[in-house]
Design a protein around this motif. Structure first.
Motif, PDB file in Angstrom:
ATOM      1  N   TYR A   6     -21.012  12.670 -50.314  1.00  0.00           N
ATOM      2  CA  TYR A   6     -21.818  13.269 -49.240  1.00  0.00           C
ATOM      3  C   TYR A   6     -23.288  13.214 -49.639  1.00  0.00           C
ATOM      4  O   TYR A   6     -23.667  13.703 -50.713  1.00  0.00           O
ATOM      5  CB  TYR A   6     -21.409  14.721 -48.985  1.00  0.00           C
ATOM      6  CG  TYR A   6     -21.923  15.235 -47.655  1.00  0.00           C
ATOM      7  CD1 TYR A   6     -21.144  15.147 -46.516  1.00  0.00           C
ATOM      8  CD2 TYR A   6     -23.205  15.763 -47.528  1.00  0.00           C
ATOM      9  CE1 TYR A   6     -21.614  15.586 -45.281  1.00  0.00           C
ATOM     10  CE2 TYR A   6     -23.694  16.193 -46.309  1.00  0.00           C
ATOM     11  CZ  TYR A   6     -22.891  16.106 -45.188  1.00  0.00           C
ATOM     12  OH  TYR A   6     -23.367  16.528 -43.971  1.00  0.00           O
ATOM     13  N   ILE A  53     -23.289  11.352 -41.230  1.00  0.00           N
ATOM     14  CA  ILE A  53     -23.253  12.793 -41.378  1.00  0.00           C
ATOM     15  C   ILE A  53     -23.483  13.442 -40.021  1.00  0.00           C
ATOM     16  O   ILE A  53     -23.932  12.805 -39.068  1.00  0.00           O
ATOM     17  CB  ILE A  53     -24.321  13.291 -42.387  1.00  0.00           C
ATOM     18  CG1 ILE A  53     -25.725  12.829 -41.969  1.00  0.00           C
ATOM     19  CG2 ILE A  53     -24.011  12.834 -43.781  1.00  0.00           C
ATOM     20  CD1 ILE A  53     -26.815  13.321 -42.859  1.00  0.00           C
ATOM     21  N   ASP A  88     -23.964  21.022 -43.340  1.00  0.00           N
ATOM     22  CA  ASP A  88     -23.339  20.036 -44.233  1.00  0.00           C
ATOM     23  C   ASP A  88     -22.074  20.604 -44.868  1.00  0.00           C
ATOM     24  O   ASP A  88     -21.153  19.864 -45.223  1.00  0.00           O
ATOM     25  CB  ASP A  88     -24.327  19.451 -45.259  1.00  0.00           C
ATOM     26  CG  ASP A  88     -24.959  20.442 -46.208  1.00  0.00           C
ATOM     27  OD1 ASP A  88     -24.245  21.253 -46.802  1.00  0.00           O
ATOM     28  OD2 ASP A  88     -26.199  20.372 -46.379  1.00  0.00           O
TER      29      ASP A  88
END
Length: 412
Positions: A6, A53, A88
């Protein structure tokens, strides 16, 4: 092994990962990366699984350049990471359920994703493409680009500054993270440095010789040196016609009000006998006027330029500063904010270039700084050798394999 990665929405945080992921793939592992939407196709073209994302994360842009004085800019940058963390965290949580990875690798700026990684029960690591802001008895407090100061006076200065900075870190970093930590059921942190101690592995993409040598690196830290990648780009035809010497002048890929660096360089360096190749990145190249023999482009392949350039003049982003030094090219750093004060000081500490504060940036001073930096070529080449010895993507991939295999030990 299937590794899920990520990243924050920044090319400078994706590109250093790509050689690591390619090395892991070469070793037979699967990798999947969540990154900024504009880079998904580029990443997939390399054979790496990639997806975007969450759009909400990308919409929270880095806007610290609007905040005024440097301390306020620092607060605002950390505030951006805090604002992204809520999103996130959710993004990574969904990706884990969707992809079923065996291990996780998280960008140091993705606070929420790191908390979810810690709560997942999976082997996980954090990577940091800039200098680690962790405290050390061998280094001054991070942020102001202070010169190391030994003895009792240095210890007193450093202790005083750490106490003065603690309330800001408590407000901007610790409280937002602890709200998320409580939600995901992981231990709370007492100070900002605790967050860096949580991952079982912390990959630092630098090496001593540029970074200050320390005897108190945390057990989870592994210094693997800088790792560089950029899309393949043919060098411009005019590069072969450039007359030596010339300098590469670069700005940040994220807006920060550093366009004055190019403006001053174009006025000062050609007049002093040094041509300029300027890459504007976040700025519109047509707003600059280049004299004959110099060139202004948004992007130019740095790999091709670094083979010939006499010096790099930059804002102090870790990517370009370390890429130049890895090529043995000395650097002039004009730090405008963020972590750039620290990068500038490390260049000076290594003897591999010159630090020029923005308030002293004039055409006359810049040409003096560039000439002084050119004389630092041997030290830049020394740093290049130390970077190579750290192992790069090979060392990083091995550290991740060891983590997943359950082997641990001192990584620094």
């Amino acid at each position: 092994m299937r590794l899920l990665v990520y990243t924050s929405p920044a090319r400078g945080h994706l590109y250093p990962l790509i050689p690591i992921l390619l090395e892991l793939r070469r070793r037979g592992h699967e990798t999947s990366v969540l990154t900024l939407a504009k880079e998904v196709d580029t990443t997939r073209a390399l054979g790496i699984q990639a997806s975007a994302i969450r759009e909400r994360v990308e919409r929270i842009e880095m806007d610290d350049y609007k905040a005024g004085p440097r301390p306020l800019k620092g607060n605002r940058a950390l505030g951006v990471f805090a604002a992204r963390a809520e999103h996130d965290a959710l993004d990574l949580h969904a990706a884990i359920e969707r992809e079923g990875p065996d291990a996780l690798l998280i960008d140091v700026n993705c606070w929420g994703a790191a908390i979810v990684a810690e709560s997942s029960g999976l082997p996980w690591a954090v990577y940091c493409p800039y200098l680690l802001p962790t405290p050390s008895r061998d280094a001054p407090p991070f942020g102001r680009g202070l010169r190391p100061l030994e003895g009792k006076l240095g210890a007193a200065r450093d202790a005083l500054l750490r106490r003065a900075m603690q309330p800001m870190f408590e407000r901007v970093m610790v409280k937002p993270q602890n709200r998320l930590r409580a939600r995901y059921g992981v231990p709370l942190i007492e100070n900002f440095t605790d967050a860096f101690a949580r991952p079982p592995l912390l990959l630092a993409l630098t090496a001593e010789g540029f970074e200050y040598p320390r005897h108190d690196w945390s057990e989870n830290v592994r210094l693997v040196g800088p790792i560089h990648w950029s899309p393949v780009q043919s060098p411009p035809t005019w590069l072969a016609e450039m007359r030596d010497p010339f300098a590469l002048v670069t700005c940040s890929t994220e807006k920060q009000g550093d366009e004055r660096l190019i403006e001053v360089a174009l006025r000062g360096l050609p007049a002093g006998g040094i041509a300029v190749i300027a890459t504007t990145a976040a700025h519109e190249p047509t707003t600059f006027s280049a004299p004959a023999g110099s060139h202004v482009e948004r992007f130019v392949s740095h790999d091709a330029v670094l083979k010939r350039v006499a010096c790099v003049v930059c804002h102090g982003g870790m990517g370009i500063a370390q890429k130049a030094l890895a090529a043995g090219v000395p650097v002039v750093v004009v730090p405008f904010g963020r972590d750039q004060l620290e990068t500038a000081r490390r260049v000076e500490y290594a003897g591999a270039g010159v630090r020029l504060p923005p308030h002293r940036l004039t055409p006359e001073r810049l040409i003096v700084a560039v000439r002084a930096a050119i004389a630092c070529r041997s030290q830049a080449e020394r740093v290049s050798r130390l970077f190579a010895a750290a192992g790069g993507e090979t060392a990083a991939a091995s550290a991740i394999e060891e983590l997943v295999a359950g082997r641990s030990g001192k990584h620094a």
